[in-house]
Design a protein around this motif. Structure first.
Motif, PDB file in Angstrom:
ATOM      1  N   HIS A 280      36.746  39.140  42.592  1.00  0.00           N
ATOM      2  CA  HIS A 280      37.423  39.867  43.660  1.00  0.00           C
ATOM      3  C   HIS A 280      38.896  39.471  43.767  1.00  0.00           C
ATOM      4  O   HIS A 280      39.665  40.133  44.460  1.00  0.00           O
ATOM      5  CB  HIS A 280      36.764  39.570  45.013  1.00  0.00           C
ATOM      6  CG  HIS A 280      35.357  40.064  45.141  1.00  0.00           C
ATOM      7  ND1 HIS A 280      35.043  41.352  45.515  1.00  0.00           N
ATOM      8  CD2 HIS A 280      34.174  39.433  44.946  1.00  0.00           C
ATOM      9  CE1 HIS A 280      33.729  41.493  45.555  1.00  0.00           C
ATOM     10  NE2 HIS A 280      33.177  40.340  45.208  1.00  0.00           N
ATOM     11  N   LEU A 281      39.276  38.385  43.097  1.00  0.00           N
ATOM     12  CA  LEU A 281      40.592  37.800  43.358  1.00  0.00           C
ATOM     13  C   LEU A 281      41.399  37.505  42.098  1.00  0.00           C
ATOM     14  O   LEU A 281      42.537  37.955  41.964  1.00  0.00           O
ATOM     15  CB  LEU A 281      40.419  36.510  44.170  1.00  0.00           C
ATOM     16  CG  LEU A 281      41.692  35.764  44.580  1.00  0.00           C
ATOM     17  CD1 LEU A 281      42.512  36.620  45.540  1.00  0.00           C
ATOM     18  CD2 LEU A 281      41.321  34.437  45.244  1.00  0.00           C
ATOM     19  N   ASN A 282      40.841  36.738  41.161  1.00  0.00           N
ATOM     20  CA  ASN A 282      41.658  36.276  40.033  1.00  0.00           C
ATOM     21  C   ASN A 282      40.931  36.354  38.685  1.00  0.00           C
ATOM     22  O   ASN A 282      41.242  35.598  37.763  1.00  0.00           O
ATOM     23  CB  ASN A 282      42.170  34.857  40.279  1.00  0.00           C
ATOM     24  CG  ASN A 282      41.059  33.899  40.674  1.00  0.00           C
ATOM     25  OD1 ASN A 282      39.884  34.182  40.460  1.00  0.00           O
ATOM     26  ND2 ASN A 282      41.432  32.772  41.261  1.00  0.00           N
TER      27      ASN A 282
ATOM     28  N   ARG B 276      36.761  30.800  39.140  1.00  0.00           N
ATOM     29  CA  ARG B 276      37.437  32.085  39.263  1.00  0.00           C
ATOM     30  C   ARG B 276      36.541  33.054  40.022  1.00  0.00           C
ATOM     31  O   ARG B 276      35.329  32.891  40.076  1.00  0.00           O
ATOM     32  CB  ARG B 276      37.763  32.654  37.879  1.00  0.00           C
ATOM     33  CG  ARG B 276      38.783  31.815  37.098  1.00  0.00           C
ATOM     34  CD  ARG B 276      40.177  31.973  37.691  1.00  0.00           C
ATOM     35  NE  ARG B 276      41.159  31.216  36.931  1.00  0.00           N
ATOM     36  CZ  ARG B 276      41.552  29.980  37.244  1.00  0.00           C
ATOM     37  NH1 ARG B 276      41.003  29.366  38.281  1.00  0.00           N
ATOM     38  NH2 ARG B 276      42.466  29.366  36.528  1.00  0.00           N
TER      39      ARG B 276
ATOM     40  N   HIS C 223      43.647  44.622  35.583  1.00  0.00           N
ATOM     41  CA  HIS C 223      43.133  45.092  36.872  1.00  0.00           C
ATOM     42  C   HIS C 223      42.105  44.092  37.367  1.00  0.00           C
ATOM     43  O   HIS C 223      41.352  43.512  36.581  1.00  0.00           O
ATOM     44  CB  HIS C 223      42.476  46.469  36.720  1.00  0.00           C
ATOM     45  CG  HIS C 223      43.362  47.495  36.093  1.00  0.00           C
ATOM     46  ND1 HIS C 223      44.241  48.258  36.818  1.00  0.00           N
ATOM     47  CD2 HIS C 223      43.513  47.863  34.782  1.00  0.00           C
ATOM     48  CE1 HIS C 223      44.893  49.076  35.991  1.00  0.00           C
ATOM     49  NE2 HIS C 223      44.466  48.849  34.756  1.00  0.00           N
ATOM     50  N   ILE C 224      42.056  43.886  38.682  1.00  0.00           N
ATOM     51  CA  ILE C 224      41.046  43.015  39.269  1.00  0.00           C
ATOM     52  C   ILE C 224      39.660  43.488  38.829  1.00  0.00           C
ATOM     53  O   ILE C 224      39.364  44.693  38.844  1.00  0.00           O
ATOM     54  CB  ILE C 224      41.149  43.009  40.805  1.00  0.00           C
ATOM     55  CG1 ILE C 224      42.440  42.302  41.242  1.00  0.00           C
ATOM     56  CG2 ILE C 224      39.951  42.335  41.446  1.00  0.00           C
ATOM     57  CD1 ILE C 224      42.480  40.822  40.904  1.00  0.00           C
TER      58      ILE C 224
ATOM     59  N   SER D 197      39.647  45.121  46.522  1.00  0.00           N
ATOM     60  CA  SER D 197      39.880  43.991  47.413  1.00  0.00           C
ATOM     61  C   SER D 197      41.372  43.796  47.651  1.00  0.00           C
ATOM     62  O   SER D 197      42.181  43.861  46.723  1.00  0.00           O
ATOM     63  CB  SER D 197      39.289  42.709  46.808  1.00  0.00           C
ATOM     64  OG  SER D 197      39.665  41.583  47.583  1.00  0.00           O
TER      65      SER D 197
ATOM     66  N   PRO E 180      37.407  46.019  41.774  1.00  0.00           N
ATOM     67  CA  PRO E 180      38.551  46.619  42.463  1.00  0.00           C
ATOM     68  C   PRO E 180      38.291  46.867  43.941  1.00  0.00           C
ATOM     69  O   PRO E 180      37.156  46.843  44.406  1.00  0.00           O
ATOM     70  CB  PRO E 180      38.742  47.937  41.714  1.00  0.00           C
ATOM     71  CG  PRO E 180      37.377  48.274  41.196  1.00  0.00           C
ATOM     72  CD  PRO E 180      36.728  46.956  40.866  1.00  0.00           C
TER      73      PRO E 180
ATOM     74  N   VAL F  33      40.203  39.410  35.786  1.00  0.00           N
ATOM     75  CA  VAL F  33      40.753  40.730  35.523  1.00  0.00           C
ATOM     76  C   VAL F  33      40.144  41.345  34.272  1.00  0.00           C
ATOM     77  O   VAL F  33      39.568  40.659  33.427  1.00  0.00           O
ATOM     78  CB  VAL F  33      42.291  40.656  35.337  1.00  0.00           C
ATOM     79  CG1 VAL F  33      42.962  40.126  36.601  1.00  0.00           C
ATOM     80  CG2 VAL F  33      42.673  39.780  34.125  1.00  0.00           C
TER      81      VAL F  33
END
Length: 238
Positions: free
Chosen positions: A144-146, A141, A157-158, A163, A161, A148
């Motif tokens: 920046h992407l997946n 994981r 929220h990522i 990205s 944040p 949270v």
């Protein structure tokens, strides 16, 4: 060079009772790390630091020497670096003079570690100067992407944040620190406040050998993978 490797295995584990001697694929968990170390080209001697008589007996049965660890260095909240320093102090001949060896720690909780992983770590430490080397593995994981966070309203929220990335290829590659192998300079370990404060090198361990035993589920996975090793070339097919 053939060096001494240390395995630090205290009694009283919480997540898995008697974890270090729990039988995995037919033998105590710690036996897998001892066998892997002795099969490597870099290690000719294994010393197990423990406060537990059962762990000590298992270590000796499978070819390791035992360093009795004082109870003061084996508490639930005792940082492992304290046990590392005790081992360094107990074997000064290994870490002083012209024949100084690197300090090698091989946690018992990494039974899938291969002998070549140890050799790669020792070679990397010798050829890429650093104070200490950690083993790392590609993360599944990415913050920046997946990955949270959850806010007070229950919304996600990522983790990092800002990205706008939608593909793994668009974000920096991330790694997990594994417990496969640590190689370091004994003087640095004796003097640092935190292991990560100095120059920290790395060696990459493939995910199929990076499992760290912390739960009974991990024990189950380790047993399966030791009995039926994953073959990257065969894409895992038997």
């Amino acid at each position: 060079m053939s060096a001494t490797a240390f395995i630090f295995a205290r009694g009283g584990s919480k997540g898995v009772k008697n974890k270090n001697i729990y039988r995995v694929a037919g033998k105590p968990l710690i036996a897998h790390s001892i066998a892997g170390a002795l099969a490597s080209k870099s290690v000719s001697r294994v010393v197990v630091s423990t406060d537990d008589a059962q762990i000590a007996a298992a270590a000796r049965e499978h070819g390791a020497e035992v360093l009795d660890r004082p109870a003061a260095f084996a508490g639930d909240t005792t940082p492992e670096i304290v046990a590392w320093r005790h081992a360094i102090d107990s074997f000064p001949e290994l870490f002083k003079g012209a024949d100084t060896q690197p300090f090698i720690s091989l946690p018992a909780t990494s039974p899938l570690r291969a002998p070549q992983d140890i050799d790669a770590a020792v070679e990397r430490f010798r050829t890429h100067p650093c104070d200490i080397l950690f083993s790392i593995s590609p993360a599944h994981r990415n913050p920046h992407l997946n990955m949270v966070t959850v806010d007070s309203e229950g919304l996600i929220h990522i983790a990092i944040p800002g990205s706008a990335a939608v593909r793994r290829q668009d974000v920096p590659e991330m790694y997990d620190v594994t417990t496969c192998v640590y190689v370091g300079d004994a003087n640095y370990i004796q003097s640092c406040a935190r292991l990560m404060e100095g120059r920290v090198g790395h060696v990459i361990i493939p995910p199929e050998r990076a499992l760290d035993i912390d739960t009974y589920y991990d024990i189950h996975l380790a047993g399966l993978l030791l009995s039926h090793p994953f073959d990257p070339a065969g894409k895992g097919q038997p």
